[in-house]
Design an enzyme around this catalytic site. Structure first.
Site, PDB file in Angstrom:
ATOM      1  CG  ASP A 167      -1.650   1.114   1.317  1.00  0.00           C
ATOM      2  OD1 ASP A 167      -2.829   1.252   0.231  1.00  0.00           O
ATOM      3  OD2 ASP A 167      -1.959   2.060   1.291  1.00  0.00           O
ATOM      4  CB  VAL A 204       4.850   1.548  -2.812  1.00  0.00           C
ATOM      5  CG1 VAL A 204       4.682   0.540  -2.238  1.00  0.00           C
ATOM      6  CG2 VAL A 204       4.016   1.918  -3.991  1.00  0.00           C
ATOM      7  NE  ARG A 205       2.568   9.766  -4.410  1.00  0.00           N
ATOM      8  CZ  ARG A 205       1.493  10.937  -4.888  1.00  0.00           C
ATOM      9  NH1 ARG A 205      -0.050  10.190  -4.747  1.00  0.00           N
ATOM     10  NH2 ARG A 205       1.962  11.745  -3.775  1.00  0.00           N
ATOM     11  CD  GLU A 215      -1.969   2.861  -3.206  1.00  0.00           C
ATOM     12  OE1 GLU A 215      -3.641   2.469  -3.883  1.00  0.00           O
ATOM     13  OE2 GLU A 215      -1.694   2.720  -2.025  1.00  0.00           O
ATOM     14  CD  GLN A 255      11.511   6.831 -16.850  1.00  0.00           C
ATOM     15  OE1 GLN A 255      11.875   6.414 -18.474  1.00  0.00           O
ATOM     16  NE2 GLN A 255      11.797   6.143 -16.180  1.00  0.00           N
ATOM     17  N   GLY A 263       4.015  -0.683 -22.118  1.00  0.00           N
ATOM     18  CA  GLY A 263       4.981  -0.599 -23.594  1.00  0.00           C
ATOM     19  C   GLY A 263       6.147  -0.592 -23.043  1.00  0.00           C
ATOM     20  CG  ASP A 321      -8.262   3.113  -3.276  1.00  0.00           C
ATOM     21  OD1 ASP A 321      -9.002   4.436  -2.060  1.00  0.00           O
ATOM     22  OD2 ASP A 321      -7.480   3.243  -2.535  1.00  0.00           O
TER      23      ASP A 321
END
Length: 894
Positions: free
Chosen positions: A673, A675-676, A698, A719, A767, A781
């Site tokens: 959960d 992970v930022r 996430e 990126q 991609g 969410d």
């Protein structure tokens, strides 16, 4: 966890913060600043040592020499490289706060500005008259108050971007305007200012800024405009006051776990305008570089290492040597260079000498030939260290001519992109050769399973190496072109955390699942049905005791009796899924944790239970809690204390907890959960310790928009996700938020051309790094009863026709499985399974126009979505319709 995204989500930029380094800890902590260097040498690493990589022709190099370094011939240069550095410099500015009268006595404007350039966001909320306690300290304002471009954060705050303008002197200024009416019964506006470039938060004396709109008699030290805004000054604007208040670390009394109010009643009074300025200090990064060269002196059997940098001031090289491949710091034999001191018998510190003219510093080091490497970091002062993307600078030392050739190619980064592509193609060719080797009929008969897995792991390491070298440009390694021979049986494990490549994931809950109190038992009854539909992995909700019933506000991590059921019911459920052939992912909330007790200042940041941490486990820059740890390595989550993963005891405890869950409950992997909120390198540590079969993070932030319209090129967005995956060393995947967002615009606005990027490839993470892309169209969410970013209505099956036929690892939301879509989903999953479409399958985009998108995958499956026309051409390959629905069709090669 509950997060928010809309069609106008803003760009959030993560930057790792400064940490005081430990001699052996650079690779385990968030680096102080980004170091984007030209190219990393490829020798000496265990993942590459067994392969002969065909690189471009090496450049002829000559090492720079200081006054005490003998001249060397060109053939003696075994290493030469220039690393770029980012040096922090403090810049002073000001935050301005203005309260001004609008067109009448009832309409007002609050203007918050900043004089420093950058991407500034106002994180704000309101307090209504009559509300009490923490539970209503921050509420969302009415829609008419929200400036353009604002987004909602959970249900308690708004984030609004500051827009660029110009002062009378022509200087740039950034400001946001909040219009409000005094009849809205708002008692106060609370806010903090966020610098999106660095992720830093700016407060008033360590607390939220508070602008009272009614008479506010209780001043906690964070009130602005108080005593000036209520009838003291005549006139609409009143008397200006430049109160330069220094932002000090005052007590933050915001309480996130109690509804007990300490504020006195608010009283109505005539509102008056005011103006305040508050000083602000921001760190910006200045470009510098350091050049390292190594030459050999056959006459003396020594390596001569030379360091030169343009960093200003005194520069100290904190260094040691490695005598083997373990990279353990050791002290070399004496003599040492001048101006060298021994540091705790573990390292040496050498002051570089200023060159004549004072623009550069340099130093020479004479080292024995038998040493493996020279390792170092640069120390500018007690708080500023520069290293190599979180790790020590590692300079190989060797007499081998092979190393000479490999290291000299590091300067080829100054060549054109074509030469870089040639080099990367060499790595990809090696990957193809290994893949062909393992998949050949002869190899299948002679190689045991363990040998095959070993080769596959080497392939993964090669791919990660190629990506990390060239990630600053458009990725040259895309996993494209890997032959079908790579497809093995689904039971083969590629590497820890990445699965087999054939997974189809079911999210086994929604936002309301906790309400029955027996969700585990309800899901137990559906295990066989989920298996029959073709799912191979199920993602379960957070299992721990939690302040919020949904589980995303964990408290005691070892208490697994939750609103979803008991620990015994959870064990029974996991066992049942294993019986029907489904692997189970646990939802691990590692970013934050709710406290059990208050500290001496009344702040909830002391933890209980088996993991009884104190406030040293909380990051220091959380805007609402008084943590005594280091600064956060990511974005803060405001509703609970953010955990400081740079602390060794925290990582040790979390690794033990994850291993306990694996053994006690039987989880096969993790959904991680938010992970930022912390550096991906810590995730690698947790994955290495718990060895999951599959792991996905996430990493959810906003896509790129221009004037409200989504940009066609979302390379910057994907990126950022790929950068996080790369920080984990590729041992975990990430949800492909880029693909979801693009599908929103493509399907919702009939802009199917968006589904092909500028190179004719899928435009999302799928991609660029398909084996790490976990695709989805909805979750608890975005959909369910929260609906923060709901997929275009009626277009869900088009979305599933896309992700279930394309590479990546598709995830299907619970609400869609047990709905009218179930039959269509079952057919699409059957097509994927029958044709062995996997996470690295090759996509050939056939059509991407206004009303139709079509593609062929692995030359086995053709598909189209959208109301426009497409039929696969019949030639040597014949196609038969496999399944269809509203505005989508899927064919199989026959």
């Amino acid at each position: 966890m509950s997060t928010v995204a809309t069609e106008l989500l803003l760009h959030y930029s993560l930057r790792r913060r400064t940490l005081v380094p430990d001699i052996h800890a650079y690779s385990r902590r968030a680096p102080p600043f980004y170091l984007n260097y030209t190219k990393r040498p490829l020798s000496g690493g265990p993942s590459l040592s067994s392969f002969e990589l065909k690189a471009p022709e090496a450049l002829t190099l000559r090492a720079s020499a200081s006054t005490d370094t003998a001249a060397v011939v060109e053939s003696d240069v075994v290493f030469s490289e220039t690393f770029s550095l980012k040096r922090p410099v403090k810049v002073e500015g000001k935050i301005t706060i203005r309260l001004v009268n609008g067109k009448d006595e009832e309409n007002w404007q609050l203007l918050v500005g900043c004089s420093l350039p950058g991407k500034w966001v106002l994180h704000w909320g309101v307090k209504y008259i009559g509300d009490v306690g923490r539970c209503s300290e921050w509420d969302q304002p009415p829609p008419e108050m929200r400036p353009p471009g604002s987004i909602a954060i959970k249900d308690y705050a708004i984030e609004s971007p500051l827009e660029k303008s110009s002062t009378l002197e022509g200087e740039s200024f950034y400001e946001v305007k909040i219009d409000f009416n005094t009849n809205n019964s708002i008692a106060a506006i609370n806010f903090v200012l966020k610098d999106e470039d660095s992720g830093s938060w700016y407060q008033h004396r360590g607390r939220d800024f508070k602008v009272p709109l009614t008479e506010y008699r209780h001043d906690d030290g964070n009130v602005v405009g108080a005593k000036k805004g209520f009838g003291i000054w005549p006139g609409a604007f009143g008397q200006l006051s430049n109160m330069l208040l220094k932002s000090e670390g005052a007590e933050n009394k915001t309480d996130f776990t109690t509804c007990e109010s300490k504020d006195p009643p608010h009283q109505n009074s005539r509102l008056e305008g005011f103006y305040e300025e508050h000083p602000i200090v921001r760190e910006t990064l200045v470009d510098n570089s350091v050049t390292v060269s190594v030459t050999q002196c056959p006459e003396t059997a020594k390596n001569l290492l030379y360091i030169e940098t343009d960093l200003p001031g005194d520069v100290i090289v904190h260094w040691g040597v490695c005598k083997d491949k373990d990279r353990k710091w050791e002290l070399p034999e004496q003599p040492y260079p001048s101006e060298t001191k021994v540091f705790k018998n573990k390292a040496l510190r050498t002051l570089l000498q200023r060159k004549e003219g004072g623009t550069c510093s340099s130093g020479s080091f004479t080292l024995d030939v038998g040493l493996t490497a020279f390792v170092f970091a640069l120390k500018l002062n007690e708080n500023t260290w520069l290293n190599n993307m979180g790790k020590d600078f590692y300079i190989p030392l060797s007499s081998s001519r092979v190393l000479n050739k490999e290291h000299s190619q590091s300067h080829s980064a100054n060549k054109t992109k074509e030469s870089s592509t040639v080099y990367t193609d060499g790595i990809i060719n090696e990957i193809r050769n290994l893949v062909s080797d393992i998949a050949s009929e002869k190899s299948r008969k002679t190689k045991i399973k363990e040998a095959q897995e070993s080769i596959l792991q080497e392939i993964e390491k090669l791919a990660a190496e190629a990506y990390s070298i060239f990630r600053s440009a458009i990725p040259t390694f895309t996993e494209e072109g890997v032959s079908e021979a790579e497809v093995l049986t689904p039971s083969v494990k590629i590497a820890s955390g990445t699965g087999s490549g054939f997974e189809v994931v079911c999210q086994g809950f929604n936002w309301e699942s906790h309400k029955s109190g027996r969700w585990y038992m309800e899901l137990h009854q559906k295990a066989a049905e989920l298996s029959s539909l073709g799912f191979t992995v199920v993602w379960l909700p957070p299992p721990t005791e939690s302040v919020s019933p949904e589980g995303y506000m964990p408290k005691d991590l070892y208490n697994l009796n939750s609103r979803y059921g008991s620990i015994d019911e959870l064990k029974s459920l996991v066992k049942r899924f294993h019986e029907v052939g489904i692997n189970v992912l646990g939802d691990a909330v590692l970013n934050h944790r709710c406290a059990h007790y208050k500290n001496q200042n009344g702040i909830w940041n002391i933890f209980g239970g088996r993991l009884n941490w104190d406030d040293c486990a909380v990051v220091a820059d959380d805007p609402h809690f008084q943590g005594r740890g280091n600064k956060s390595s990511g974005d803060n989550f405001h509703a609970a204390p953010n955990i400081d993963h740079s602390q060794e005891f925290v990582r040790k405890d979390l690794k033990e907890w994850l291993c306990w869950l694996r053994q006690e409950i039987g989880y096969d992997g993790w959904r991680l959960d938010f992970v930022r909120g912390f550096w991906g390198g810590y995730v690698k540590d947790y994955i290495d310790a718990s060895e999951p079969y599959f792991a996905v993070g996430e990493y959810w932030d906003s896509l790129n928009y221009t004037y409200g319209d989504m940009d066609h090129n979302q390379d910057a967005h994907r990126q950022r996700i790929i950068d996080w995956i790369n920080a984990t060393n590729g041992c975990a995947g990430a949800f492909d938020v880029t693909t979801k967002g693009i599908l929103h615009s493509a399907l919702g606005r009939y802009e199917y051309w968006r589904l092909s990027d500028e190179k004719g490839k899928p435009p999302g993470v799928v991609g660029w790094w398909p084996s790490r892309a976990v695709t989805f169209i909805e979750n608890h969410d975005t959909g369910s009863t929260q609906g923060h970013w709901r997929f275009p209505g009626g277009k869900e099956m088009q979305g599933y026709a896309y992700i279930l036929t394309h590479p990546g690892t598709p995830t299907v939301f619970y609400d869609h499985i047990f709905s009218d879509y179930q039959s269509e989903l079952s057919k699409l999953i059957s097509v994927r399974t029958r044709n062995k479409i996997h996470c690295r399958s090759i996509v050939k985009v056939m059509k991407a126009e206004r009303d139709v998108y079509a593609a062929i995958i692995d030359e086995k499956v053709a598909m189209k979505i959208g109301p426009g026309y497409y039929e696969p051409q019949t030639g040597p390959q014949k196609w038969s319709l496999a399944t269809e629905g509203k505005d989508y069709k899927v064919w199989e090669a026959s």
